[in-house]
Design an enzyme around this catalytic site. Structure first.
Site, short mmCIF file in Angstrom:
data_model
loop_
_atom_site.label_atom_id
_atom_site.label_comp_id
_atom_site.label_asym_id
_atom_site.label_seq_id
_atom_site.Cartn_x
_atom_site.Cartn_y
_atom_site.Cartn_z
N THR A 13 0.71 -1.67 0.01
CA THR A 13 0.08 0.14 0.04
C THR A 13 0.46 1.19 -0.11
O THR A 13 1.53 1.24 0.65
CB THR A 13 -0.89 -0.02 0.95
OG1 THR A 13 -0.60 0.06 2.20
CG2 THR A 13 -1.53 -1.00 1.03
N SER A 15 2.45 2.72 -2.67
CA SER A 15 3.69 2.10 -3.21
C SER A 15 4.09 3.53 -4.76
O SER A 15 4.84 2.30 -5.40
CB SER A 15 3.63 0.65 -3.30
OG SER A 15 2.44 0.12 -3.63
N GLY A 18 8.48 7.17 -3.03
CA GLY A 18 8.87 6.39 -1.85
C GLY A 18 9.76 5.41 -1.53
O GLY A 18 9.64 4.66 -1.91
N ILE A 19 9.24 5.57 0.21
CA ILE A 19 9.82 3.67 0.31
C ILE A 19 8.77 2.53 -0.33
O ILE A 19 9.54 1.61 -0.13
CB ILE A 19 9.64 4.18 1.98
CG1 ILE A 19 10.21 5.00 2.95
CG2 ILE A 19 9.70 2.19 2.50
CD1 ILE A 19 10.88 4.85 4.47
N GLY A 20 7.16 3.31 -0.34
CA GLY A 20 6.56 2.02 -0.73
C GLY A 20 7.16 1.87 -2.11
O GLY A 20 7.10 0.37 -2.29
N SER A 143 7.76 3.87 12.58
CA SER A 143 8.72 3.90 12.72
C SER A 143 10.12 4.57 14.05
O SER A 143 8.73 4.22 14.61
CB SER A 143 8.65 6.01 12.02
OG SER A 143 9.29 6.96 12.64
N TYR A 156 1.51 12.14 14.71
CA TYR A 156 2.11 11.01 14.56
C TYR A 156 3.09 9.84 15.16
O TYR A 156 2.91 8.71 14.83
CB TYR A 156 3.04 11.45 14.09
CG TYR A 156 3.85 11.37 12.38
CD1 TYR A 156 2.98 10.16 11.32
CD2 TYR A 156 5.21 10.69 12.86
CE1 TYR A 156 4.38 9.50 10.19
CE2 TYR A 156 6.24 9.50 11.82
CZ TYR A 156 5.79 9.27 11.24
OH TYR A 156 6.37 8.31 10.46
#
Length: 268
Positions: A13, A15, A18-20, A143, A156
């Protein structure tokens, strides 16, 4: 090492960037059939095309995870894409710079819905399917901030702690089914958002130059406990996720893998 991901199907998800996107690309390189998820068809297709150009297999599933209907659409499209689903990487989430005094309750509710309930929607929609298959992976992207929160962005930080605890609950719910649930908690990773944060911090310090030039000074001022003395790359998170997604990680369940360069100073 062969991660034995050939023939496995993975939904990542969030994606389309970035990181995804890095996670999806890594899984595709390992032989998994990857479903790129996002809300923007053009951006998602661009990532899928890149995986296909590298010799991998990828399709797109769109859906807004802020509603049950959107999550159902995304999961159903992912299952239909290749006729089944084995791996779900719950990466979608958001971040806004906030503080304690000026962040209204509505903002707390908004980010909780985005970062926690969105994941829960995807899990609920896909859970019967993975149970039935008798093997699967849930990997939640949290995180390092969950264990080392700053004064700012308290909403967050709270959602990232929730991500880690929901993983453990899910692992117990799935006991004995062949489906595992784990968390990966990145430290500071070089994404456009982090580059912007470092740029603003550098400007406040009176620093000029490129990211590479001022990043060491920003790290020393803002993150002196970052023991590797650099930020991470999205691909380093992707490597950890690929291992947890593989049959090689069959005996890892309910764990929180920190990939954070020493950002969290406490024992896990």
């Amino acid at each position: 090492m062969d991660l034995e991901l050939n023939g496995k199907t993975a939904l990542v998800t969030g994606s389309s960037a970035g990181i995804g996107a890095a996670i999806a690309s890594r899984l595709g390189a390992e032989g998994a059939q990857v479903i790129i998820h996002g809300r923007n068809a053009e951006r998602a297709e661009k990532v899928a095309a890149k995986i296909r150009d590298a010799g991998g297999t990828a399709k797109v599933a769109l859906g807004d995870l802020s509603s049950d209907e959107g999550a159902a659409a995304a999961v159903e499209s992912a299952i239909a894409a290749f006729g089944g689903l084995d791996i779900i990487v719950n990466n979608a989430g958001g971040f806004e710079a906030t503080d304690w005094e000026n962040t209204p309750s509505e903002q707390w509710a908004k980010i909780y819905d985005h970062n926690v309930i969105g994941m829960a929607r995807v899990i609920r929609q896909s859970l019967p399917h993975l149970r039935e298959r008798g093997w699967g992976r849930y990997i939640q992207i949290s995180s390092g901030i969950y264990a080392n929160p700053f004064a700012g962005s308290p909403d967050y930080s709270a959602t990232k702690a929730a991500n880690a605890t929901m993983t453990v609950s899910l692992s117990k719910e799935l006991a004995g089914t062949g489906v595992t649930s784990n968390t990966v908690s990145p430290g500071p990773i070089r994404t456009p958002a982090l580059e912007e944060y470092f740029g603003n911090f550098a400007k406040a310090m009176g620093l000029e130059g490129t990211f590479e030039e001022y990043a060491p000074n920003v790290i020393e001022a803002a993150m002196p406990h970052l023991t590797v003395k650099r930020v991470g790359e999205p691909e380093e998170i992707a490597d950890a996720v690929a291992f947890l997604a593989s049959p090689r990680a069959n005996y890892i369940n309910g764990a929180n893998l920190r990939v954070d360069g020493g950002f969290v100073t406490s024992i896990n």
